[in-house]
Design a protein around this motif. Structure first.
Motif, PDB file in Angstrom:
ATOM      1  N   THR A  73       0.553  -1.109  -0.670  1.00  0.00           N
ATOM      2  CA  THR A  73       0.105   0.130  -0.204  1.00  0.00           C
ATOM      3  C   THR A  73       1.135   1.349  -0.292  1.00  0.00           C
ATOM      4  N   PRO A  74       1.636   1.378   0.818  1.00  0.00           N
ATOM      5  CA  PRO A  74       2.569   2.514   1.190  1.00  0.00           C
ATOM      6  C   PRO A  74       3.661   2.951  -0.364  1.00  0.00           C
ATOM      7  N   SER A  75       4.076   2.023  -1.392  1.00  0.00           N
ATOM      8  CA  SER A  75       4.897   1.523  -2.095  1.00  0.00           C
ATOM      9  C   SER A  75       3.648   1.954  -3.904  1.00  0.00           C
ATOM     10  N   GLY A  76       2.615   2.183  -3.381  1.00  0.00           N
ATOM     11  CA  GLY A  76       1.353   2.143  -4.925  1.00  0.00           C
ATOM     12  C   GLY A  76       1.042   1.436  -5.122  1.00  0.00           C
ATOM     13  N   ARG A  77       1.501   0.278  -5.084  1.00  0.00           N
ATOM     14  CA  ARG A  77       1.573  -0.892  -5.740  1.00  0.00           C
ATOM     15  C   ARG A  77       0.420  -1.910  -5.644  1.00  0.00           C
ATOM     16  N   ILE A  78      -0.496  -1.541  -4.255  1.00  0.00           N
ATOM     17  CA  ILE A  78      -1.933  -1.681  -4.402  1.00  0.00           C
ATOM     18  C   ILE A  78      -2.410  -1.026  -3.735  1.00  0.00           C
ATOM     19  N   THR A  79      -3.426   0.082  -3.868  1.00  0.00           N
ATOM     20  CA  THR A  79      -4.078   1.431  -3.876  1.00  0.00           C
ATOM     21  C   THR A  79      -4.600   0.623  -2.630  1.00  0.00           C
ATOM     22  N   PRO A  80      -5.232   1.761  -1.351  1.00  0.00           N
ATOM     23  CA  PRO A  80      -5.826   2.031  -0.388  1.00  0.00           C
ATOM     24  C   PRO A  80      -7.054   1.357  -0.479  1.00  0.00           C
ATOM     25  N   GLY A  81      -8.101   1.716  -1.690  1.00  0.00           N
ATOM     26  CA  GLY A  81      -9.010   1.247  -1.651  1.00  0.00           C
ATOM     27  C   GLY A  81      -8.910  -0.269  -1.370  1.00  0.00           C
ATOM     28  N   GLN A  82      -8.413  -0.810  -2.602  1.00  0.00           N
ATOM     29  CA  GLN A  82      -7.928  -1.972  -3.343  1.00  0.00           C
ATOM     30  C   GLN A  82      -8.307  -2.825  -1.703  1.00  0.00           C
ATOM     31  N   ALA A  83      -7.097  -2.713  -0.484  1.00  0.00           N
ATOM     32  CA  ALA A  83      -6.682  -2.773   0.018  1.00  0.00           C
ATOM     33  C   ALA A  83      -8.226  -2.803   1.325  1.00  0.00           C
ATOM     34  N   LEU A  84      -8.848  -2.185   1.242  1.00  0.00           N
ATOM     35  CA  LEU A  84     -10.062  -2.011   2.029  1.00  0.00           C
ATOM     36  C   LEU A  84     -10.963  -3.210   1.948  1.00  0.00           C
ATOM     37  N   ALA A  85     -11.128  -3.079   0.080  1.00  0.00           N
ATOM     38  CA  ALA A  85     -12.050  -4.419  -0.112  1.00  0.00           C
ATOM     39  C   ALA A  85     -11.700  -5.358   0.021  1.00  0.00           C
ATOM     40  N   ALA A  86     -10.028  -5.849  -0.239  1.00  0.00           N
ATOM     41  CA  ALA A  86      -9.888  -7.160  -0.086  1.00  0.00           C
ATOM     42  C   ALA A  86      -9.724  -7.227   1.854  1.00  0.00           C
ATOM     43  N   THR A  94     -12.947  -6.412   3.090  1.00  0.00           N
ATOM     44  CA  THR A  94     -14.229  -6.067   3.673  1.00  0.00           C
ATOM     45  C   THR A  94     -15.159  -7.505   3.198  1.00  0.00           C
ATOM     46  N   ALA A  95     -14.417  -7.800   1.803  1.00  0.00           N
ATOM     47  CA  ALA A  95     -15.010  -8.956   1.206  1.00  0.00           C
ATOM     48  C   ALA A  95     -14.762 -10.322   1.411  1.00  0.00           C
ATOM     49  N   PRO A  96     -13.518 -10.530   2.034  1.00  0.00           N
ATOM     50  CA  PRO A  96     -13.350 -12.156   2.563  1.00  0.00           C
ATOM     51  C   PRO A  96     -14.130 -11.984   3.931  1.00  0.00           C
ATOM     52  N   THR A  97     -13.708 -10.914   4.836  1.00  0.00           N
ATOM     53  CA  THR A  97     -14.851 -10.768   6.183  1.00  0.00           C
ATOM     54  C   THR A  97     -15.872 -11.506   6.175  1.00  0.00           C
ATOM     55  N   THR A  98     -17.138 -10.816   5.169  1.00  0.00           N
ATOM     56  CA  THR A  98     -18.420 -11.480   4.502  1.00  0.00           C
ATOM     57  C   THR A  98     -18.162 -12.568   4.090  1.00  0.00           C
ATOM     58  N   ALA A  99     -17.738 -13.126   3.147  1.00  0.00           N
ATOM     59  CA  ALA A  99     -17.003 -14.310   2.615  1.00  0.00           C
ATOM     60  C   ALA A  99     -17.202 -15.125   3.858  1.00  0.00           C
TER      61      ALA A  99
END
Length: 293
Positions: free
Chosen positions: A73-86, A88-93
């Motif tokens: 995330t801090p390096s910019g390879r994954i955006t904060p929005g993508q990290a948050l989605a990663a 929330t979605a597995p929590t629901t699953a």
């Protein structure tokens, strides 16, 4: 660096093989053989673990920009929005998989998810951090017991192994709190002593005599746990530098697998304990490619 590697780093993929053993150890504690509901619990565990790792990176963006700028995330390879989605979605699953194993399992998974999110959003930088992580792992083992038995009564039989696993996680989390700044020698020594106690208690098993094969298997697995977890601790105590402290944390993570196997061998099928041990080299091999911490 590929996108796949970045996602593997975000989700701490090398540590994911340590999650199924919680479900099998819980099934053993319930007194039942693992079945389809145990596999559902194992899937839920993996989802919630990955969610917690992604949540940590999302919540620690500012800190990681200073201490771990190489993280996804801090390096910019994954955006904060993508990290948050990663997260929330597995929590629901994960809760959904637990629900498929029954309402008691879903309630346990919900408590586990709440602990994971409370740790990531609030407790991580407080004195309660290590206790929160230990609680989460204990709940993960209880999830395996409740899902397998289909009854909350199974949780009572699994309290002791859950506490043993939680104690180990408490030690690992305590060492990891200062790994980026250089560890605390006293913490590493305390973890070393606790590892020895956990190994003895796990290796001894129940008060009633056990068949020779089970007793030998349990003792061997407990010995493997102690060797894996305790090996790096003296070095971390003598030289509390970040690289050495991180090796101690990595050893503690890898030691989860033989500990789970030893707990399973106490009362569960030895085949299930053997299956868990297969995950140890997988964790080690993945750890050479992606950091588990």
């Amino acid at each position: 660096m590929t996108a796949l590697h970045s996602w593997a780093e975000l989700l701490r993929v090398p540590a994911l093989p340590t999650t199924p053993g919680d479900a099998f150890a819980g099934a053993a504690a319930s007194g039942l053989r693992p079945g389809d509901r145990t596999l559902l619990a194992a899937g839920a565990s993996a989802c919630l673990y990955g969610a917690g790792m992604a949540l940590n990176d999302w919540a620690d963006q500012a800190e990681d920009a200073v201490e771990r700028p190489h993280r996804p995330t801090p390096s910019g390879r994954i955006t904060p929005g993508q990290a948050l989605a990663a997260a929330t979605a597995p929590t629901t699953a994960g809760i959904g998989l637990a629900l498929a194993a029954g309402r008691p399992a879903a309630l346990t998974a919900t408590a586990l998810a709440g602990t994971v999110w409370a740790y990531g959003l609030r407790l991580k930088h407080t004195p309660a951090a290590a206790a929160a992580m230990a609680t989460a792992r204990g709940l993960d083992l209880l999830l395996g017991a409740v899902a397998t038995a289909g009854s909350p009564a199974a949780a009572r039989r699994a309290v002791l192994p859950a506490a043993v696993l939680g104690a180990h996680i408490y030690c690992v989390a305590s060492v990891s709190r200062t790994e980026t700044r250089g560890g605390a020698p006293g913490t590493a020594l305390a973890a070393l002593k606790a590892t020895a106690v956990i190994g003895v208690l796990t290796g001894r098993g129940h008060r009633r005599p056990a068949p020779a094969l089970r007793a030998r298997a349990r003792a061997a697995l407990a010995g493997a746990y102690v060797a894996t977890a305790a090996g790096p601790c003296p070095h971390a105590a003598l030289n509390p530098s970040p690289p050495v402290s991180q090796r101690a944390v990595g050893g503690g993570i890898r030691a989860i697998v033989p500990l789970q196997a030893a707990l399973t061998a106490r009362s569960g099928p030895l085949g299930a304990a053997a299956l868990i041990t297969v995950l140890a080299p997988v964790t080690r091999r993945l750890g050479r490619k992606v950091s588990p911490t």
